[in-house]
Scaffold this motif. Structure first.
Motif, PDB file in Angstrom:
ATOM      1  N   PHE A  75      59.385 -27.064  88.476  1.00  0.00           N
ATOM      2  CA  PHE A  75      59.471 -28.604  88.306  1.00  0.00           C
ATOM      3  C   PHE A  75      58.333 -29.131  87.542  1.00  0.00           C
ATOM      4  O   PHE A  75      57.060 -29.075  88.476  1.00  0.00           O
ATOM      5  N   TYR A  76      58.336 -29.955  86.607  1.00  0.00           N
ATOM      6  CA  TYR A  76      57.264 -30.765  86.225  1.00  0.00           C
ATOM      7  C   TYR A  76      57.677 -32.201  86.652  1.00  0.00           C
ATOM      8  O   TYR A  76      58.433 -32.793  85.781  1.00  0.00           O
ATOM      9  N   LEU A  77      57.038 -33.054  87.427  1.00  0.00           N
ATOM     10  CA  LEU A  77      57.234 -34.449  87.665  1.00  0.00           C
ATOM     11  C   LEU A  77      56.636 -35.083  86.788  1.00  0.00           C
ATOM     12  O   LEU A  77      55.306 -35.240  86.763  1.00  0.00           O
ATOM     13  N   LYS A  78      57.068 -35.639  85.659  1.00  0.00           N
ATOM     14  CA  LYS A  78      56.324 -36.347  84.786  1.00  0.00           C
ATOM     15  C   LYS A  78      56.546 -37.855  85.140  1.00  0.00           C
ATOM     16  O   LYS A  78      57.155 -38.492  85.256  1.00  0.00           O
ATOM     17  N   THR A  79      55.246 -38.043  85.554  1.00  0.00           N
ATOM     18  CA  THR A  79      54.834 -39.460  85.991  1.00  0.00           C
ATOM     19  C   THR A  79      54.469 -40.532  85.048  1.00  0.00           C
ATOM     20  O   THR A  79      53.562 -40.002  84.287  1.00  0.00           O
ATOM     21  N   TYR A  85      52.842 -42.376  93.590  1.00  0.00           N
ATOM     22  CA  TYR A  85      53.991 -41.319  93.937  1.00  0.00           C
ATOM     23  C   TYR A  85      53.453 -40.808  95.333  1.00  0.00           C
ATOM     24  O   TYR A  85      54.144 -39.599  95.728  1.00  0.00           O
ATOM     25  N   GLU A  86      52.694 -41.355  96.232  1.00  0.00           N
ATOM     26  CA  GLU A  86      52.280 -40.565  97.373  1.00  0.00           C
ATOM     27  C   GLU A  86      53.501 -40.594  98.368  1.00  0.00           C
ATOM     28  O   GLU A  86      53.445 -39.580  98.976  1.00  0.00           O
ATOM     29  N   TYR A  87      54.347 -41.309  98.330  1.00  0.00           N
ATOM     30  CA  TYR A  87      55.388 -41.119  99.281  1.00  0.00           C
ATOM     31  C   TYR A  87      56.275 -39.901  98.889  1.00  0.00           C
ATOM     32  O   TYR A  87      56.683 -39.117  99.756  1.00  0.00           O
ATOM     33  N   ARG A 140      54.980 -22.694  82.775  1.00  0.00           N
ATOM     34  CA  ARG A 140      56.108 -22.120  83.179  1.00  0.00           C
ATOM     35  C   ARG A 140      57.258 -22.957  83.911  1.00  0.00           C
ATOM     36  O   ARG A 140      58.157 -22.358  84.157  1.00  0.00           O
ATOM     37  N   PHE A 141      56.745 -24.253  83.732  1.00  0.00           N
ATOM     38  CA  PHE A 141      58.156 -25.009  84.469  1.00  0.00           C
ATOM     39  C   PHE A 141      59.162 -25.080  83.481  1.00  0.00           C
ATOM     40  O   PHE A 141      59.006 -25.068  82.386  1.00  0.00           O
ATOM     41  N   SER A 142      60.175 -25.050  84.235  1.00  0.00           N
ATOM     42  CA  SER A 142      61.463 -25.196  83.435  1.00  0.00           C
ATOM     43  C   SER A 142      62.288 -26.430  83.266  1.00  0.00           C
ATOM     44  O   SER A 142      63.277 -26.725  82.398  1.00  0.00           O
ATOM     45  N   ILE A 143      61.988 -27.214  84.179  1.00  0.00           N
ATOM     46  CA  ILE A 143      62.688 -28.478  84.418  1.00  0.00           C
ATOM     47  C   ILE A 143      61.931 -29.473  84.460  1.00  0.00           C
ATOM     48  O   ILE A 143      60.902 -29.488  85.020  1.00  0.00           O
ATOM     49  N   LYS A 144      61.942 -30.468  83.616  1.00  0.00           N
ATOM     50  CA  LYS A 144      60.900 -31.942  83.570  1.00  0.00           C
ATOM     51  C   LYS A 144      61.727 -32.894  84.188  1.00  0.00           C
ATOM     52  O   LYS A 144      62.982 -33.210  83.819  1.00  0.00           O
ATOM     53  N   VAL A 145      61.144 -33.630  85.098  1.00  0.00           N
ATOM     54  CA  VAL A 145      61.829 -34.737  85.727  1.00  0.00           C
ATOM     55  C   VAL A 145      60.942 -35.728  85.610  1.00  0.00           C
ATOM     56  O   VAL A 145      59.784 -36.066  86.040  1.00  0.00           O
ATOM     57  N   PHE A 146      61.579 -37.088  84.982  1.00  0.00           N
ATOM     58  CA  PHE A 146      60.825 -38.256  84.754  1.00  0.00           C
ATOM     59  C   PHE A 146      60.980 -39.246  85.924  1.00  0.00           C
ATOM     60  O   PHE A 146      61.912 -39.383  86.281  1.00  0.00           O
ATOM     61  N   ILE A 147      59.649 -39.250  86.415  1.00  0.00           N
ATOM     62  CA  ILE A 147      59.763 -40.447  87.640  1.00  0.00           C
ATOM     63  C   ILE A 147      59.032 -41.697  87.317  1.00  0.00           C
ATOM     64  O   ILE A 147      57.839 -41.658  86.841  1.00  0.00           O
TER      65      ILE A 147
END
Length: 153
Positions: A75-79, A85-87, A140-147
């Motif tokens: 996973f790539y957490l796209k911040t 994002y500490e929590y 190599r991440f396969s899912i991008k999550v926008f936060i």
């Protein structure tokens, strides 16, 4: 809020916030003490279709559920910012017992918060959760999550 005073006048930048009617008295008090030449209001969530934002702990639980339901994916957490994002980092580490990959600059940024820094790593091979800002060198991440994070609840 940020207040800038200079040769071009006084600028008040509100940042992203939710304005409630009972707060108008407090803002009137601020404006009566200081003349504002320019006012920048970030009203990202001033959209009639957005009635309620989920609470932080609920949104984090949903993120954990989503990552758990995809155990073979990275996973790539796209911040949207460097901090705030500490929590999430702490909760992800607590649940998965895994580090969060960040770039070296982000890692150093958390020198002043050792409890957060200890859940982070600069080794991209040490985890399947990546949160490099503004982009990740790991491919190599396969899912991008926008936060998107609200700093205040």
């Amino acid at each position: 809020m940020l207040l800038f005073e200079g040769s071009n006048g006084t600028v008040l930048y509100t940042g992203d916030f939710r304005f409630y009617s009972h707060q108008s008295i407090r803002h009137h008090s601020i404006l009566s003490k200081k003349s504002i030449d320019t006012l920048y209001i970030d009203m990202t969530f001033f959209e009639p279709t957005i009635r309620q934002l989920p609470e932080r702990h609920y949104a984090c639980e949903k993120l954990i559920e989503f990552i758990s339901s995809n155990p073979y994916h990275s996973f790539y957490l796209k911040t949207s910012a460097r901090v705030g994002y500490e929590y999430i980092y702490m909760k992800l580490h607590e649940h998965f017992r895994s580090f969060i990959h960040v770039n070296p600059e982000q890692y150093q940024l958390y020198n002043c918060l050792p409890k957060v820094q200890q859940v982070l790593t600069t080794n991209s091979n040490a985890t399947r959760i990546h949160a490099c800002w503004p982009r990740c060198s790991e491919t190599r991440f396969s899912i991008k999550v926008f936060i998107f994070v609200l700093l205040f609840e």
